[in-house]
Motif scaffolding. Sequence first.
Motif, PDB file in Angstrom:
ATOM      1  N   ARG A   1      -6.279 -13.486 -26.192  1.00  0.00           N
ATOM      2  CA  ARG A   1      -6.515 -14.634 -25.318  1.00  0.00           C
ATOM      3  C   ARG A   1      -8.003 -14.974 -25.175  1.00  0.00           C
ATOM      4  O   ARG A   1      -8.370 -15.764 -24.312  1.00  0.00           O
ATOM      5  CB  ARG A   1      -5.896 -14.392 -23.941  1.00  0.00           C
ATOM      6  CG  ARG A   1      -4.388 -14.225 -23.980  1.00  0.00           C
ATOM      7  CD  ARG A   1      -3.773 -14.282 -22.595  1.00  0.00           C
ATOM      8  NE  ARG A   1      -4.333 -13.299 -21.687  1.00  0.00           N
ATOM      9  CZ  ARG A   1      -3.978 -12.006 -21.657  1.00  0.00           C
ATOM     10  NH1 ARG A   1      -3.073 -11.544 -22.522  1.00  0.00           N
ATOM     11  NH2 ARG A   1      -4.513 -11.172 -20.784  1.00  0.00           N
ATOM     12  N   ALA A   2      -8.837 -14.391 -26.021  1.00  0.00           N
ATOM     13  CA  ALA A   2     -10.253 -14.766 -26.065  1.00  0.00           C
ATOM     14  C   ALA A   2     -10.850 -14.211 -27.348  1.00  0.00           C
ATOM     15  O   ALA A   2     -10.409 -13.171 -27.854  1.00  0.00           O
ATOM     16  CB  ALA A   2     -11.021 -14.251 -24.855  1.00  0.00           C
TER      17      ALA A   2
ATOM     18  N   TRP B   1      -7.790 -20.753 -26.665  1.00  0.00           N
ATOM     19  CA  TRP B   1      -8.353 -19.811 -25.703  1.00  0.00           C
ATOM     20  C   TRP B   1      -9.876 -19.833 -25.776  1.00  0.00           C
ATOM     21  O   TRP B   1     -10.452 -20.374 -26.713  1.00  0.00           O
ATOM     22  CB  TRP B   1      -7.834 -18.402 -25.986  1.00  0.00           C
ATOM     23  CG  TRP B   1      -6.339 -18.280 -25.990  1.00  0.00           C
ATOM     24  CD1 TRP B   1      -5.522 -18.184 -27.078  1.00  0.00           C
ATOM     25  CD2 TRP B   1      -5.482 -18.267 -24.844  1.00  0.00           C
ATOM     26  NE1 TRP B   1      -4.211 -18.098 -26.688  1.00  0.00           N
ATOM     27  CE2 TRP B   1      -4.158 -18.145 -25.319  1.00  0.00           C
ATOM     28  CE3 TRP B   1      -5.692 -18.339 -23.456  1.00  0.00           C
ATOM     29  CZ2 TRP B   1      -3.052 -18.087 -24.476  1.00  0.00           C
ATOM     30  CZ3 TRP B   1      -4.601 -18.278 -22.609  1.00  0.00           C
ATOM     31  CH2 TRP B   1      -3.305 -18.155 -23.119  1.00  0.00           C
ATOM     32  N   PRO B   2     -10.574 -19.206 -24.817  1.00  0.00           N
ATOM     33  CA  PRO B   2     -12.044 -19.240 -24.826  1.00  0.00           C
ATOM     34  C   PRO B   2     -12.643 -18.574 -26.064  1.00  0.00           C
ATOM     35  O   PRO B   2     -12.156 -17.554 -26.547  1.00  0.00           O
ATOM     36  CB  PRO B   2     -12.414 -18.458 -23.558  1.00  0.00           C
ATOM     37  CG  PRO B   2     -11.219 -18.550 -22.670  1.00  0.00           C
ATOM     38  CD  PRO B   2     -10.039 -18.562 -23.591  1.00  0.00           C
TER      39      PRO B   2
ATOM     40  N   MET C   1     -12.454 -13.133 -18.584  1.00  0.00           N
ATOM     41  CA  MET C   1     -11.709 -14.375 -18.799  1.00  0.00           C
ATOM     42  C   MET C   1     -10.230 -14.099 -19.035  1.00  0.00           C
ATOM     43  O   MET C   1      -9.358 -14.801 -18.498  1.00  0.00           O
ATOM     44  CB  MET C   1     -12.309 -15.145 -19.977  1.00  0.00           C
ATOM     45  CG  MET C   1     -13.678 -15.723 -19.711  1.00  0.00           C
ATOM     46  SD  MET C   1     -14.331 -16.594 -21.159  1.00  0.00           S
ATOM     47  CE  MET C   1     -15.854 -17.266 -20.498  1.00  0.00           C
ATOM     48  N   THR C   2      -9.927 -13.073 -19.818  1.00  0.00           N
ATOM     49  CA  THR C   2      -8.517 -12.798 -20.124  1.00  0.00           C
ATOM     50  C   THR C   2      -7.771 -12.226 -18.928  1.00  0.00           C
ATOM     51  O   THR C   2      -6.544 -12.152 -18.948  1.00  0.00           O
ATOM     52  CB  THR C   2      -8.370 -11.840 -21.317  1.00  0.00           C
ATOM     53  OG1 THR C   2      -8.993 -10.583 -21.007  1.00  0.00           O
ATOM     54  CG2 THR C   2      -9.000 -12.431 -22.569  1.00  0.00           C
TER      55      THR C   2
ATOM     56  N   CYS D   1      -7.655 -13.728 -16.167  1.00  0.00           N
ATOM     57  CA  CYS D   1      -7.129 -14.894 -15.448  1.00  0.00           C
ATOM     58  C   CYS D   1      -5.674 -15.143 -15.831  1.00  0.00           C
ATOM     59  O   CYS D   1      -5.189 -14.654 -16.860  1.00  0.00           O
ATOM     60  CB  CYS D   1      -7.954 -16.144 -15.774  1.00  0.00           C
ATOM     61  SG  CYS D   1      -9.596 -16.159 -15.069  1.00  0.00           S
TER      62      CYS D   1
ATOM     63  N   LEU E   1      -5.653 -20.389 -17.667  1.00  0.00           N
ATOM     64  CA  LEU E   1      -6.798 -20.248 -18.566  1.00  0.00           C
ATOM     65  C   LEU E   1      -6.708 -21.229 -19.725  1.00  0.00           C
ATOM     66  O   LEU E   1      -7.662 -21.955 -20.029  1.00  0.00           O
ATOM     67  CB  LEU E   1      -6.871 -18.815 -19.094  1.00  0.00           C
ATOM     68  CG  LEU E   1      -8.022 -18.489 -20.037  1.00  0.00           C
ATOM     69  CD1 LEU E   1      -9.365 -18.666 -19.350  1.00  0.00           C
ATOM     70  CD2 LEU E   1      -7.879 -17.056 -20.565  1.00  0.00           C
ATOM     71  N   ARG E   2      -5.546 -21.258 -20.354  1.00  0.00           N
ATOM     72  CA  ARG E   2      -5.343 -22.152 -21.495  1.00  0.00           C
ATOM     73  C   ARG E   2      -5.385 -23.615 -21.057  1.00  0.00           C
ATOM     74  O   ARG E   2      -6.038 -24.455 -21.690  1.00  0.00           O
ATOM     75  CB  ARG E   2      -4.006 -21.809 -22.157  1.00  0.00           C
ATOM     76  CG  ARG E   2      -3.700 -22.585 -23.409  1.00  0.00           C
ATOM     77  CD  ARG E   2      -2.507 -21.974 -24.116  1.00  0.00           C
ATOM     78  NE  ARG E   2      -2.108 -22.755 -25.263  1.00  0.00           N
ATOM     79  CZ  ARG E   2      -1.551 -22.258 -26.356  1.00  0.00           C
ATOM     80  NH1 ARG E   2      -1.344 -20.957 -26.434  1.00  0.00           N
ATOM     81  NH2 ARG E   2      -1.198 -23.037 -27.354  1.00  0.00           N
TER      82      ARG E   2
ATOM     83  N   TYR F   1      -6.794 -24.880 -18.357  1.00  0.00           N
ATOM     84  CA  TYR F   1      -8.099 -25.252 -17.814  1.00  0.00           C
ATOM     85  C   TYR F   1      -9.067 -25.584 -18.949  1.00  0.00           C
ATOM     86  O   TYR F   1      -9.832 -26.551 -18.880  1.00  0.00           O
ATOM     87  CB  TYR F   1      -8.653 -24.102 -16.964  1.00  0.00           C
ATOM     88  CG  TYR F   1      -9.490 -24.545 -15.793  1.00  0.00           C
ATOM     89  CD1 TYR F   1     -10.199 -25.735 -15.796  1.00  0.00           C
ATOM     90  CD2 TYR F   1      -9.594 -23.745 -14.659  1.00  0.00           C
ATOM     91  CE1 TYR F   1     -10.965 -26.131 -14.719  1.00  0.00           C
ATOM     92  CE2 TYR F   1     -10.355 -24.128 -13.565  1.00  0.00           C
ATOM     93  CZ  TYR F   1     -11.050 -25.319 -13.609  1.00  0.00           C
ATOM     94  OH  TYR F   1     -11.806 -25.694 -12.537  1.00  0.00           O
ATOM     95  N   LYS F   2      -9.045 -24.770 -20.020  1.00  0.00           N
ATOM     96  CA  LYS F   2      -9.908 -25.070 -21.163  1.00  0.00           C
ATOM     97  C   LYS F   2      -9.587 -26.455 -21.728  1.00  0.00           C
ATOM     98  O   LYS F   2     -10.484 -27.256 -21.996  1.00  0.00           O
ATOM     99  CB  LYS F   2      -9.763 -24.015 -22.257  1.00  0.00           C
ATOM    100  CG  LYS F   2     -10.494 -24.413 -23.548  1.00  0.00           C
ATOM    101  CD  LYS F   2     -10.476 -23.355 -24.622  1.00  0.00           C
ATOM    102  CE  LYS F   2     -11.061 -23.921 -25.912  1.00  0.00           C
ATOM    103  NZ  LYS F   2     -11.295 -22.905 -26.953  1.00  0.00           N
TER     104      LYS F   2
END
Length: 257
Positions: free
Chosen positions: A50-51, A95-96, A196-197, A199, A204-205, A207-208
């Motif tokens: 996820r990042a 993901w970030p 970040m992961t 969250c 998270l996904r 929001y990005k």
Amino acid sequence: MAENIITVERDEAVAIVTLNRPDALNALSRALRAEISRVFTELAEDKDIRAVVLTGAGRAFTAGVDLKEAGETGFALGADGGDIDIARAITAYPWPVIGAINGFAITGGFELALMCDVLLASENAKFADTHARVGIMPGWGLSQKLSRLIGISRAKELSFSGNFLDAETAERWGLVNRVYKADELLPAARKLAHEMTSCDPVLLRGYKKMIDDGFAMPFGDALKEEIRRSAAHAASVTAESVEAARKKVTERGRGLN
């Protein structure tokens, strides 16, 4: 592939992706661009990741496109397509992406850095846009992204001179979030990625995507879009779920320590 030109290390929900052509300053050959596209496309489908932390081996993040390939079909960055369109692959990554800029990030390498969501830099990092000096045009967004990040006058200074921008100035100008000693860069990037992961994955996904989509809109339209998506998401939220999440935040604590 005969050469291991990219390495991928999985650390729980974080992938550390390292460009691994140190003898060539991680120059972005067609082969390396194809590998970057493949890796990000595969990671986008990996349900455990996820990042991503993106960095380079040796003295450079990447010194840009491999000029030995100049004039060959597909050399122009904007012409990249099919399985070597790294701008499309990284932009589509949901993901970030944290860029850990360990050294030189020059021209196409500068553009690759600007594809990341967050930039952290080593004290050894140096950025330069030499497109106008080597006779090629940017095709991965630098001409538009850089001015929006640091202001049009500063962006023109860099792009019209080709001069290096050191890490401390990059931080002061808002290009990078923070600067670290060389041996502290990757641990700091890992830590931030893990934060970040931690969250909520859906938030998270989403929001990005909301930030990125809104950044491409006029401000008023972006505000309306935020309201629309917020209202749509609110339908799935309960008082109990918010209270449970609040307790987790309290237990975890906050801050960048």
